[in-house]
Design an enzyme around this catalytic site. Sequence first.
Site, PDB file in Angstrom:
ATOM      1  N   ASP A 142       0.825  -1.205   0.000  1.00  0.00           N
ATOM      2  CA  ASP A 142       0.000   0.000   0.000  1.00  0.00           C
ATOM      3  C   ASP A 142       0.862   1.259   0.000  1.00  0.00           C
ATOM      4  O   ASP A 142       1.546   1.540   0.976  1.00  0.00           O
ATOM      5  CB  ASP A 142      -0.909  -0.013   1.229  1.00  0.00           C
ATOM      6  CG  ASP A 142      -1.896   1.132   1.243  1.00  0.00           C
ATOM      7  OD1 ASP A 142      -1.975   1.868   0.252  1.00  0.00           O
ATOM      8  OD2 ASP A 142      -2.599   1.288   2.253  1.00  0.00           O
ATOM      9  N   ASP A 347      -1.326   6.678  -6.472  1.00  0.00           N
ATOM     10  CA  ASP A 347      -1.660   5.688  -5.451  1.00  0.00           C
ATOM     11  C   ASP A 347      -1.909   4.331  -6.099  1.00  0.00           C
ATOM     12  O   ASP A 347      -2.602   4.237  -7.112  1.00  0.00           O
ATOM     13  CB  ASP A 347      -2.900   6.151  -4.680  1.00  0.00           C
ATOM     14  CG  ASP A 347      -3.320   5.163  -3.601  1.00  0.00           C
ATOM     15  OD1 ASP A 347      -2.442   4.757  -2.813  1.00  0.00           O
ATOM     16  OD2 ASP A 347      -4.505   4.800  -3.552  1.00  0.00           O
TER      17      ASP A 347
END
Length: 467
Positions: A142, A347
Amino acid sequence: MEKKTTHLFFFTLLLSLSLCSALDHQTLLLSPLPSAPSLSQPESFSETTSEPDSDPSSLSLPLHHLDALSSDQTPSQLFHLRLRRDSLRFNSLTSLAYNRTRPGPSSGFSSSIVSGLSQGSGEYFTRIGVGSPPKYLYMVLDTGSDVVWLQCAPCKRCYSQTDLVFDPRKSSSYSSLPCSSPLCRRLDSPGCSSKSKTCLYQVSYGDGSFTFGDFSTETLTFRRSKVPKVALGCGHDNEGLFVGAAGLLGLGRGKLSFPTQTGSRFNSKFSYCLVDRSASSKPSSVVFGDSAVSRTARFTPLVPNPKLDTFYYIELLGISVGGTRVRGITASLFKLDPSGNGGVIIDSGTSVTRLTRSAYISLRDAFRAGARSLKRAPEFSLFDTCFDLSGKTEVKVPTVVLHFRGADVSLPATNYLIPVDSSGTFCFAFAGTTGGLSIIGNIQQQGFRVVYDLAGKRVGFAPRGCA
């Protein structure tokens, strides 16, 4: 003579127009929604075969998409689940950006870190060995969070995961951190056990979920490369979180992320390449170390946000559609203000790129104008620009180029016109947001090797980087 010159002029003009048209449009080969990928055999090496890699300063791992854990779902069901996770992910990231940049004291024992793990919105995971001897577990990767953590026995409350819960009592390399440790003080809001005087962590999520436990150090094993003394949370109370993976490997810019902690080992560099599963059978991958930097990558500088150090902010200057810069999309729309609001981040856990509303409308209208020949279809979920391409095998679509400072990223057609059902409906894979934060999602990143060079304070994009 004059007649020949006139003919030559018109021939040159037609050739010029033909070349211009070819440059302004590209062919989209239509593919159906992908089915759930198969999960490869766990990479669990025995101690007798765990000789070190030839280059200890670099490592490469395969990445699996979350859909691999949902083999009982149809392609349409998988896509709907992905959009639902994406909405939760986007809300969590924007909530973090707002709460962390807002003035005022924080309340309670919480590190206020929101990640893609919340409600299962971590999209990619890999298999990592934890402890000595290593126990191999699935961990979500992540870029939107920092703290590394996993579920640990004994569990007060633990969600269901694919592997057995890690037991630190069976690892010779596990070590609790004292409350006075510099690593403990790096937590936003560290806690301290009154009994053992050891460090406690808590990571809270936007939906009220959280993980709580001991903040410790442990050896992580990536294939045959061992990385000792990684600071991580050993969670004994983990509620409302992702089902399947054992925890999370934080790849953010913050001081407790895995790239930051291992900066001296891997030179603060990593990259990944996410494949388009509709068009490729190759695996996605993540690489740490100098070999993560592709020679063909074009780089854009990272923009610092002193109010929030987790995210990777980059500067978006404009967007072109069909070879022409879109009017109304300027760098001023994406500026990071002195309070830390606004800006553009890249992201790995967000699927659909979100742009501030006015920029999105300009982009959407330009794409619609360039795709007039395509039959329109009703809106679908968060997508307001869709097309009925049933019965076709390929179509011509306007090109889309993202102009970052120092790097023009020309997107393949599959990165912005995507299938959304089994009936031939394809939608323009961007969306608008009324919030200040814009996010470059992983659909637009597909096929590029995205290089995160923390030491050089830059992000790079290398096309066709999954080979």
